[in-house]
Design an enzyme around this catalytic site. Structure first.
Site, PDB file in Angstrom:
ATOM      1  N   ASP A  21      67.300  41.685  42.876  1.00 50.16           N
ATOM      2  CA  ASP A  21      68.609  41.162  42.467  1.00 50.16           C
ATOM      3  C   ASP A  21      69.444  42.364  42.007  1.00 50.16           C
ATOM      4  O   ASP A  21      69.239  42.891  40.918  1.00 50.16           O
ATOM      5  CB  ASP A  21      68.412  40.157  41.324  1.00 50.16           C
ATOM      6  CG  ASP A  21      69.725  39.616  40.785  1.00 50.16           C
ATOM      7  OD1 ASP A  21      70.796  40.164  41.129  1.00 50.16           O
ATOM      8  OD2 ASP A  21      69.683  38.644  39.997  1.00 50.16           O
ATOM      9  N   THR A  69      75.692  39.644  43.176  1.00 51.96           N
ATOM     10  CA  THR A  69      76.997  39.014  42.984  1.00 51.96           C
ATOM     11  C   THR A  69      78.001  39.881  43.715  1.00 51.96           C
ATOM     12  O   THR A  69      77.716  41.031  44.070  1.00 51.96           O
ATOM     13  CB  THR A  69      77.381  38.918  41.489  1.00 51.96           C
ATOM     14  OG1 THR A  69      77.193  40.200  40.883  1.00 51.96           O
ATOM     15  CG2 THR A  69      76.545  37.886  40.777  1.00 51.96           C
ATOM     16  N   ARG A 101      84.490  36.477  42.093  1.00 52.25           N
ATOM     17  CA  ARG A 101      83.210  35.940  41.619  1.00 52.25           C
ATOM     18  C   ARG A 101      82.492  35.246  42.770  1.00 52.25           C
ATOM     19  O   ARG A 101      83.099  34.532  43.554  1.00 52.25           O
ATOM     20  CB  ARG A 101      83.460  34.916  40.499  1.00 52.25           C
ATOM     21  CG  ARG A 101      84.171  35.481  39.301  1.00 52.25           C
ATOM     22  CD  ARG A 101      83.258  36.342  38.480  1.00 52.25           C
ATOM     23  NE  ARG A 101      82.260  35.534  37.813  1.00 52.25           N
ATOM     24  CZ  ARG A 101      82.408  35.032  36.584  1.00 52.25           C
ATOM     25  NH1 ARG A 101      83.511  35.243  35.903  1.00 52.25           N
ATOM     26  NH2 ARG A 101      81.465  34.305  36.028  1.00 52.25           N
ATOM     27  N   GLU A 125      81.074  22.606  55.996  1.00 53.80           N
ATOM     28  CA  GLU A 125      79.614  22.623  55.885  1.00 53.80           C
ATOM     29  C   GLU A 125      78.986  23.195  57.143  1.00 53.80           C
ATOM     30  O   GLU A 125      79.407  22.864  58.261  1.00 53.80           O
ATOM     31  CB  GLU A 125      79.062  21.206  55.664  1.00 53.80           C
ATOM     32  CG  GLU A 125      79.097  20.780  54.225  1.00 53.80           C
ATOM     33  CD  GLU A 125      80.239  19.842  53.955  1.00 53.80           C
ATOM     34  OE1 GLU A 125      81.278  19.973  54.642  1.00 53.80           O
ATOM     35  OE2 GLU A 125      80.102  18.992  53.065  1.00 53.80           O
TER      36      GLU A 125
END
Ligand code: DSN
Length: 415
Positions: free
Chosen positions: A196, A222, A231, A53
């Protein structure tokens, strides 16, 4: 996968069947691609064991020295590839990337504008069934009767609704986006412009499709689709202020621990995208999509907007009296995989549709060029015009299998 085979035959067998399906079918789903074995290795590595994290050099857990190195490589390659100052490589998907940006910039109830899903837009751009349209007020702009983005309507809607954010980009729009004009529209409405580029990223990285980087406030993407990687999601900006907001919105805002094995795989594929070969591949992706569209049109199918400037296009099947779902099903029987897709102002429901979407990234990745596109397009026409001809479907299936064998994938993969 010897260990998997011994320990869990059920999962192992399903993976092997899927590998064979990928090897033996002509894949025309515009959002899919084939990753390299190096990407598969990084993704399947022991990095999945690590929690990290935070961000490089600012983690909440110990032992992050090597994952820091990996995340820094991924960021460095991403920013170099797209010629942008700041990059975040932690989002698990494109949807997470978009949601993180909404979370960074908006309050619940704020208005967002995106292309209508039924006109090629995306669920995460303010559609009412997604959190982006439930927690925010989604207003849609559209394509005109010829299928091109209606910028005048966008401008009018922006003045009327005063959105806080305008999203550009789509999952089924084959033409060039005027990023600059959208930024101007957004600016005069007092809105952010988020581009996007999930679908166009590879073409943009290769310089054969315009980049929104210098116009939009934030760019999301992506890492797969045309970009050919594992992915996952990506976020980029040239603004230090927005970058800080994005980082906090990704972690701790909307995600917990980053998937370090995925970030390593992103780094590997972004490294591949920086090689000269990648540009050649993208040029061929475009040439192949154009060839497919051209042959289909010559054979009586209708291409929305009359052609394509990217890796994909939509086919309106109404002139030959076939529904999208029927086409998807019968083509799959013939060894050609694609998806039914609504066309602008489609009279059919989303589960039926009047169209199909066709994309060239995967077949191009196999090494196929224009002569093979001709064969594939002719096969599509033949199957669609002979939907009940079992023998014809069988014949095409064997032709497609033959084509797959001539252009194999994962030859050295020992499953
Ligand atoms: N599912 C992707 C596509 O097919 O375009 C978008 O998220």
């Amino acid at each position: 996968m010897e260990n998997l085979k011994k320990q869990d035959a059920q999962v192992y067998n399903a993976i092997v069947k899927e590998l064979n399906r990928q090897k033996d079918s002509i894949e025309l789903i515009a959002s899919e691609n084939i990753v390299s074995q190096a990407v598969l290795e990084a993704q399947g590595s022991i990095l999945t064991n690590k929690y990290a994290e935070g961000y490089p050099a600012k983690r909440y857990y110990g032992g992050c020295e090597f994952v820091d190195e990996i995340e820094n490589i991924a960021i460095e390659r991403l920013t170099k590839l797209f010629n942008v100052k700041y990059g975040n490589v932690q989002t698990h998907s494109g949807a997470q990337a978009n949601f993180s940006v909404f979370y960074a910039l908006l309050n619940p109830g704020d208005t967002v504008m995106g292309l209508d899903l039924a006109h090629g837009g995306h669920l995460t751009h303010g559609y009412n069934n997604s959190v982006s349209g439930k927690w925010f007020k989604g207003v849609n702009y559209h394509v005109n009767d010829e299928g091109f983005i209606d910028y005048d309507e966008m401008e009018r809607l922006a003045k009327e609704h005063k959105p806080k954010l305008i999203v550009s980009g789509a999952s089924a729009y084959s033409r060039i986006w005027d990023w600059q004009r959208i930024s101007q529209i957004a600016k005069s409405a007092g809105a952010y412009h988020i581009a996007d580029i999930a679908h166009y990223a590879g073409l943009i990285a290769a310089g054969i499709y315009p980049s929104p980087i210098e116009h939009a406030d934030i760019v999301t993407s992506t890492n797969h689709k045309t970009l050919c990687g594992t992915r996952g999601g990506l976020i980029m900006t040239n603004s230090e202020e927005l970058f800080k907001k994005i980082n906090s919105a990704v972690f701790p805002g909307t995600q917990g621990g980053p998937l370090m094995h995925i970030i390593a795989a992103k780094a590997v594929s972004l490294g591949e995208a920086l090689k000269p070969k990648f540009k050649e591949y993208q040029k061929q992706v475009l040439a192949n999509a154009k060839k497919l569209a051209e042959v289909l049109e010559k054979n009586g199918l209708k291409i929305v907007t009359g052609g394509t400037d990217c890796h994909l296009f939509l086919v309106d099947l109404r002139p030959i009296g076939v529904k999208g779902n029927e086409a998807q099903k019968v083509l799959e029987k013939a060894g050609i995989t694609l998806n039914k897709n609504g066309i602008p102002n489609d009279p059919e429901k989303p589960a039926i549709t009047s169209g199909i979407r066709i994309g060239s990234p995967t077949v191009t990745n196999r090494g196929m060029k224009e002569p093979q596109m001709l064969q594939i397009a002719q096969a599509i026409v033949r199957v669609l015009k002979n939907r009940n001809g079992e023998n014809i479907i069988k014949e095409v299936r064997s032709q497609m299998l033959n084509l797959c064998e001539q252009f194999p994938i994962y030859e050295n993969l020992k499953y």
